[in-house]
Design a protein around this motif. Structure first.
Motif, PDB file in Angstrom:
ATOM      1  N   ARG A  78      91.713  74.089 130.774  1.00  0.00           N
ATOM      2  CA  ARG A  78      91.723  75.489 130.334  1.00  0.00           C
ATOM      3  C   ARG A  78      91.101  76.414 131.387  1.00  0.00           C
ATOM      4  N   SER A  79      90.012  75.970 132.007  1.00  0.00           N
ATOM      5  CA  SER A  79      89.372  76.816 133.020  1.00  0.00           C
ATOM      6  C   SER A  79      90.235  76.923 134.271  1.00  0.00           C
ATOM      7  N   GLU A  80      90.978  75.863 134.614  1.00  0.00           N
ATOM      8  CA  GLU A  80      91.849  75.903 135.784  1.00  0.00           C
ATOM      9  C   GLU A  80      93.099  76.746 135.544  1.00  0.00           C
ATOM     10  N   LEU A  81      93.565  76.809 134.306  1.00  0.00           N
ATOM     11  CA  LEU A  81      94.760  77.594 134.014  1.00  0.00           C
ATOM     12  C   LEU A  81      94.494  79.088 134.123  1.00  0.00           C
ATOM     13  N   GLY A  82      93.303  79.494 133.863  1.00  0.00           N
ATOM     14  CA  GLY A  82      92.966  80.901 134.010  1.00  0.00           C
ATOM     15  C   GLY A  82      92.970  81.642 132.687  1.00  0.00           C
ATOM     16  N   PRO A  83      92.687  82.957 132.751  1.00  0.00           N
ATOM     17  CA  PRO A  83      92.565  83.743 131.522  1.00  0.00           C
ATOM     18  C   PRO A  83      93.902  83.990 130.818  1.00  0.00           C
ATOM     19  N   GLU A  84      95.038  83.787 131.522  1.00  0.00           N
ATOM     20  CA  GLU A  84      96.343  84.006 130.871  1.00  0.00           C
ATOM     21  C   GLU A  84      96.593  82.990 129.757  1.00  0.00           C
ATOM     22  N   PHE A  85      95.979  81.809 129.899  1.00  0.00           N
ATOM     23  CA  PHE A  85      96.212  80.734 128.940  1.00  0.00           C
ATOM     24  C   PHE A  85      94.981  80.468 128.080  1.00  0.00           C
ATOM     25  N   LYS A  86      94.221  81.524 127.773  1.00  0.00           N
ATOM     26  CA  LYS A  86      93.004  81.322 126.990  1.00  0.00           C
ATOM     27  C   LYS A  86      93.297  80.900 125.555  1.00  0.00           C
ATOM     28  N   ASP A  87      94.483  81.247 125.036  1.00  0.00           N
ATOM     29  CA  ASP A  87      94.826  80.848 123.669  1.00  0.00           C
ATOM     30  C   ASP A  87      95.679  79.584 123.642  1.00  0.00           C
ATOM     31  N   PHE A  88      95.755  78.878 124.761  1.00  0.00           N
ATOM     32  CA  PHE A  88      96.541  77.638 124.832  1.00  0.00           C
ATOM     33  C   PHE A  88      95.850  76.533 124.052  1.00  0.00           C
ATOM     34  N   GLU A  89      96.604  75.888 123.199  1.00  0.00           N
ATOM     35  CA  GLU A  89      96.089  74.766 122.420  1.00  0.00           C
ATOM     36  C   GLU A  89      96.914  73.529 122.751  1.00  0.00           C
ATOM     37  N   PHE A  90      96.247  72.409 122.965  1.00  0.00           N
ATOM     38  CA  PHE A  90      96.949  71.182 123.302  1.00  0.00           C
ATOM     39  C   PHE A  90      97.750  70.648 122.125  1.00  0.00           C
ATOM     40  N   GLU A  91      97.375  71.038 120.920  1.00  0.00           N
ATOM     41  CA  GLU A  91      98.125  70.613 119.735  1.00  0.00           C
ATOM     42  C   GLU A  91      99.514  71.249 119.719  1.00  0.00           C
ATOM     43  N   ASP A  92      99.675  72.378 120.449  1.00  0.00           N
ATOM     44  CA  ASP A  92     100.983  73.029 120.508  1.00  0.00           C
ATOM     45  C   ASP A  92     101.991  72.221 121.312  1.00  0.00           C
ATOM     46  N   LEU A  93     101.524  71.233 122.061  1.00  0.00           N
ATOM     47  CA  LEU A  93     102.439  70.387 122.806  1.00  0.00           C
ATOM     48  C   LEU A  93     103.204  69.439 121.894  1.00  0.00           C
ATOM     49  N   ASN A  94     102.725  69.277 120.671  1.00  0.00           N
ATOM     50  CA  ASN A  94     103.469  68.516 119.669  1.00  0.00           C
ATOM     51  C   ASN A  94     104.688  69.360 119.272  1.00  0.00           C
ATOM     52  N   PRO A  95     105.903  68.809 119.361  1.00  0.00           N
ATOM     53  CA  PRO A  95     107.099  69.619 119.086  1.00  0.00           C
ATOM     54  C   PRO A  95     107.110  70.246 117.695  1.00  0.00           C
ATOM     55  N   LYS A  96     106.629  69.551 116.684  1.00  0.00           N
ATOM     56  CA  LYS A  96     106.611  70.113 115.334  1.00  0.00           C
ATOM     57  C   LYS A  96     105.702  71.339 115.260  1.00  0.00           C
TER      58      LYS A  96
END
Length: 149
Positions: free
Chosen positions: A52-70
């Motif tokens: 998350r820190s390497e992705l930067g502030p654009e991806f602050k709301d990124f959740e790894f659970e979203d990688l699940n297709p459902k």
């Protein structure tokens, strides 16, 4: 993690653990396993935070659970940017199925609906029996295909 283990299976696992490790070594083994699980969780949490820190502030709301297709599809379909809620609200499945049933049964629903007028037997109010095969005239012979023989 262990949602599908029943009570009989749990008792069997405990008895098997006591038999394999013995009552003296079992508490030490359980402590070692829980310590290892804690370390693995801590390692994965640190890895997530580093990503998350390497992705930067654009991806602050990124959740790894979203990688699940459902979960990803559910999140995207709940988002109203596509206007899917409007489409869902205008589509009436019961009405569509009733119109389809009426057209199959030969009832005249074309007068109430806009669009081209049907040219089949349904427009004249007659019923078409789809179970019977059309009878060929008795005088005519079926066509002869020289390539088929």
């Amino acid at each position: 993690m262990f949602n599908d283990i029943g009570p009989l299976e749990l008792v069997t696992l405990i008895v098997l653990a006591v038999l394999v490790f013995g009552p003296d070594k079992l508490p030490k083994f359980i402590q070692d396993v829980t310590r290892t699980i804690r370390k693995i969780r801590e390692f994965s949490d640190n890895a997530k935070n580093d990503i998350r820190s390497e992705l930067g502030p654009e991806f602050k709301d990124f959740e790894f659970e979203d990688l699940n297709p459902k979960a990803f599809l559910r999140k995207q379909l709940d988002n109203d940017e596509l206007g899917l809620k409007d489409i869902r609200s205008t589509f009436d499945l019961k009405r569509e199925m009733a119109e389809l049933t009426d057209s199959v049964n030969g009832h005249d629903t074309a007068a109430a609906l806009p669009g081209p007028a049907p040219t089949s037997a349904a427009a004249s109010g007659g019923r078409v029996d789809m179970t019977k095969k059309p009878e060929a005239p008795k005088d005519e012979r079926p066509p002869f295909d020289a390539d088929a023989t």
